[in-house]
Write an enzyme that holds these catalytic residues in place. Structure first.
Site, mmCIF file in Angstrom:
data_model
loop_
_atom_site.group_PDB
_atom_site.id
_atom_site.type_symbol
_atom_site.label_atom_id
_atom_site.label_comp_id
_atom_site.label_asym_id
_atom_site.label_seq_id
_atom_site.Cartn_x
_atom_site.Cartn_y
_atom_site.Cartn_z
ATOM 1 N N SER A 113 34.197 39.102 47.105
ATOM 2 C CA SER A 113 34.226 38.463 45.703
ATOM 3 C C SER A 113 35.936 37.780 45.330
ATOM 4 C CB SER A 113 34.365 39.632 45.052
ATOM 5 O OG SER A 113 34.104 39.103 43.412
ATOM 6 N N HIS A 114 36.718 38.247 44.293
ATOM 7 C CA HIS A 114 37.612 38.360 44.405
ATOM 8 C C HIS A 114 38.879 38.549 45.101
ATOM 9 C CE1 HIS A 114 36.727 41.369 42.742
ATOM 10 N NE2 HIS A 114 38.331 41.647 42.059
ATOM 11 N N ASP A 279 35.471 31.905 41.820
ATOM 12 C CA ASP A 279 36.515 32.786 42.905
ATOM 13 C C ASP A 279 35.596 32.910 44.338
ATOM 14 O OD1 ASP A 279 33.254 33.966 42.557
ATOM 15 O OD2 ASP A 279 34.017 36.171 42.426
ATOM 16 N N ASP A 281 33.369 34.334 45.848
ATOM 17 C CA ASP A 281 31.780 34.283 46.840
ATOM 18 C C ASP A 281 31.275 32.936 45.280
ATOM 19 O OD1 ASP A 281 32.514 36.466 44.727
ATOM 20 O OD2 ASP A 281 30.670 37.275 45.585
ATOM 21 N N ASP A 283 30.811 33.024 42.513
ATOM 22 C CA ASP A 283 29.528 34.564 41.230
ATOM 23 C C ASP A 283 30.431 34.262 39.220
ATOM 24 O OD1 ASP A 283 31.165 36.491 41.794
ATOM 25 O OD2 ASP A 283 29.681 37.885 42.409
ATOM 26 N N ARG A 284 31.825 34.415 39.886
ATOM 27 C CA ARG A 284 32.619 34.494 38.516
ATOM 28 C C ARG A 284 32.734 32.818 38.064
ATOM 29 N NH1 ARG A 284 36.347 39.430 38.893
ATOM 30 N NH2 ARG A 284 35.015 41.156 39.693
ATOM 31 N N THR A 346 28.705 48.440 34.071
ATOM 32 C CA THR A 346 29.456 47.873 35.112
ATOM 33 C C THR A 346 29.174 47.764 35.994
ATOM 34 O OG1 THR A 346 31.446 47.272 33.929
ATOM 35 C CG2 THR A 346 32.268 46.633 35.702
ATOM 36 N N LYS A 378 25.278 36.808 38.794
ATOM 37 C CA LYS A 378 26.217 35.714 37.573
ATOM 38 C C LYS A 378 26.772 34.915 38.376
ATOM 39 C CE LYS A 378 30.128 38.744 39.078
ATOM 40 N NZ LYS A 378 29.936 40.225 39.647
HETATM 41 C C1 G16 Z 1 31.321 43.426 40.360
HETATM 42 C C2 G16 Z 1 29.766 43.901 39.792
HETATM 43 C C3 G16 Z 1 30.756 43.398 38.639
HETATM 44 C C4 G16 Z 1 31.752 44.072 37.932
HETATM 45 C C5 G16 Z 1 32.714 43.624 38.576
HETATM 46 C C6 G16 Z 1 34.182 44.499 38.723
HETATM 47 O O1 G16 Z 1 31.580 41.839 40.652
HETATM 48 O O2 G16 Z 1 28.491 42.937 40.086
HETATM 49 O O3 G16 Z 1 29.999 43.551 37.547
HETATM 50 O O4 G16 Z 1 32.821 43.499 36.537
HETATM 51 O O5 G16 Z 1 32.505 43.931 40.396
HETATM 52 O O6 G16 Z 1 33.736 46.106 39.357
HETATM 53 P P1 G16 Z 1 35.229 46.646 38.674
HETATM 54 O O7 G16 Z 1 35.744 46.664 37.342
HETATM 55 O O8 G16 Z 1 34.294 48.044 38.996
HETATM 56 O O9 G16 Z 1 36.268 46.623 39.618
HETATM 57 P P2 G16 Z 1 32.238 40.945 41.630
HETATM 58 O O10 G16 Z 1 32.686 39.632 41.232
HETATM 59 O O11 G16 Z 1 33.512 41.635 42.084
HETATM 60 O O12 G16 Z 1 30.984 41.213 42.764
#
Ligand code: G16
Length: 547
Positions: A113-114, A279, A281, A283-284, A346, A378
């Protein structure tokens, strides 16, 4: 067993427990012998031997090698079909769309992800089910359990490498491998979501200048297709569009701290009306208005919900959802429309369940994620087109739209404070102590603040029950005050080393809507430190990131 298949003896790893969204570790962890193959074999066995899988990722370091190695394991297990996007590049929302369009059994998405990329950065594997949604905990737990006891995995005797640079079909024994165009599939899915004619017309107006920052993640090819080819915007509209294995050395994380170049560019050029960053991938997303006006994710969700009529896909909205720590601005929109707004833990998998059964059509969270019913993830690009649809139809700027929203509904001041790479043992101790305090009722009725204006009304640990009756306790320690303000504390489930403490603060004001966010929340932060004793536990009161 086919002549081409061999069984490789392996040692199980005990740390392959997926977090909030998939398995995320340092690249060097994934590079340990058989680490990747073990996990893929565990996915295959724990998910009842899927027949068709989508496989792709965000282009980060190690992805190409991982794709080759995963193909070898899956083909050796005689899976019927693997669908791979050209060059392996697939955004997480496009993966969700593709799983659904291809009626695949699921998808393996190679992304952290990010989180940063490159050889010293992070790698990750997300597994999404046939609904296109991130796998629920029941499935990730099964995968984890299997990974802990695995003693062998299957592999092709003669390893094969597939050319992913062109659309093609290959066969390895009984397995077909299709290299496809993921952008065409994504566009087909969202073609009726928006009025693309109107969007093109608006974006061709010279005064309607926008900037789309792909942060060298996977969204680049999608953004180039949509904004440069389809809408014929000037080339400078899309920036950082080449997916790079190390994201150009930056974190591909769209927030004010990391995407500050975009903020500065918008401050320097007030003719830019709208800016968005995605981000790694895709999604954000983070949305900015003229001169870098920041839209907090909770407000973004509420504004889109309030203007659902401007978005074709949302014409028949039945319900909304937000994650527990997300500011409840959307709740007020839902109440006005007579709709339900669900509150989930979350992790996108919880939204995925609600989207799958049609209970909601729009949802989002404070971590810059927003999604809708066209897929079960997302979707940064969808959010971008949703904003542009509203701006086109209402003929207003971002700032004006958000401020008008506050005038009608009041404003939620919200900040998240992250304390990254902390000592895990100390953080666990803090959380245990805090849980004991907050699940007791000793704080209820106590008043805090210079004018004793914050009176505690409820404390506890957030628990959720899914539509199918699955209970998920322990999803965030909270302190709620009589005026609607909240303090929430939880540990992140997406870091790759140490522990990350997240503190979420929000306060609601019906009338005083023009204050600086951080100033408004200063006193609540001090109260948070007093109650949690965070500085004493982790040795600092300086967050590493504020969003
Ligand atoms: C994932 C989840 C999100 C979450 C985020 C951060 O997103 O799909 O729902 O808000 O992680 O999670 P945490 O607060 O546990 O670090 P992504 O975009 O990182 O795959």
């Amino acid at each position: 067993m086919s002549n081409h298949v061999i069984e490789i003896a392996t040692q199980a790893y005990q740390d392959q427990k997926p977090g909030t969204s998939g398995l995320r570790k340092k690249v060097s962890v994934f590079q340990q012998p058989n680490y990747l193959e073990n996990f893929i074999q565990a996915i295959y066995e724990a998910t009842d031997k899927p027949k068709v899988l989508v496989l792709g990722g965000d282009g980060r370091f190690f992805m190409k090698e991982a794709i080759d190695r995963i193909i070898n394991v899956l083909a050796a297990n005689q899976i019927l079909k693997i669908i791979i996007p050209m060059n392996g590049l697939l955004s997480t929302p496009a993966a969700s769309c593709l799983i659904r369009s291809a009626k695949a059994s699921g998808g393996i998405i190679l992304t952290a992800s990010h989180n940063p990329g490159g050889p010293d950065g992070d790698f990750g594997i997300k597994f999404n089910t046939s609904t296109g949604s991130p796998a629920p905990e029941a499935i990730t737990e099964k995968i984890y359990e299997r990974s802990k006891t695995i003693t062998s995995y299957k592999s092709l005797f003669k390893k094969r490498t597939i050319d992913l640079s062109k659309y093609s079909v290959h066969t390895i024994d009984d397995t077909r491998i299709a290299v496809i165009d993921p952008i065409a599939n994504y566009m087909e899915v969202i073609k009726d979501s928006f009025d693309f004619g109107l969007l093109k017309e608006t974006l061709q107006q010279e005064q309607f200048k926008i900037i789309v920052d792909c942060m060298n993640g996977v969204t680049g090819p999608y953004a180039k297709h949509i904004f440069l080819e389809k809408f014929r915007c000037p080339t400078e509209t899309v920036i950082n569009y080449d997916p790079l294995p190390d994201f150009g050395g930056k974190h591909p994380d769209p927030n004010l701290t990391i995407a500050k170049d975009l903020v500065n560019q918008m401050k320097a050029d007030p003719t830019i009306q709208f800016g968005i960053a995605f981000d790694g991938d895709g999604d954000r997303n983070m949305v900015l208005g003229q001169e870098g006006f920041f839209v907090s994710p909770g407000d973004a969700l509420a504004v889109i919900a309030d203007n659902a009529d401007c978005i074709d896909q949302l014409s028949k909205c039945k319900g909304f959802a937000r994650s527990f720590p997300t500011a409840p601005a959307i709740d007020r929109v839902a109440a006005k429309r007579g709709l339900v707004c669900h509150e989930v833990p979350t992790g996108w998998k919880y939204f995925g369940e609600l989207l799958s059964v049609g209970r909601i059509q729009l949802c989002g969270e404070e971590s810059f994620g927003l999604g809708a019913s066209h897929c079960n993830e997302k979707d940064g690009m969808w959010a971008c087109l949703a904003w542009l649809s509203i701006l086109s139809k209402k003929r207003v700027g971002v700032k004006q739209l958000v401020e008008e929203h506050w005038k009608v509904y009041g404003r939620d001041y919200f900040n998240r404070y992250d304390f990254e790479e902390c000592d895990s043992v100390k953080c666990q101790a803090m959380m245990r102590e805090l849980e004991t305090l907050l699940t007791g009722r000793s704080l209820v009725g106590r008043k805090f603040g210079s004018k004793e204006q914050y009176e505690v009304v409820e404390t506890g640990n957030f628990a959720y029950t899914s539509p199918t009756g699955v209970k998920t306790p322990g999803q965030g320690l909270f302190i709620k005050f009589t005026d609607g303000s909240r303090i929430i504390v939880r540990l992140s489930g997406t870091g790759s080393s140490g522990a990350t403490v997240r503190i979420y603060l929000n306060a609601y004001d019906k009338d005083d809507i023009g204050q600086d966010n951080e100033t408004y929340l200063k006193e609540l932060l001090a109260i948070c430190y007093t109650i949690t004793k965070l500085p004493q536990h982790i040795g600092t009161d300086k967050p590493t990131v504020i969003t």
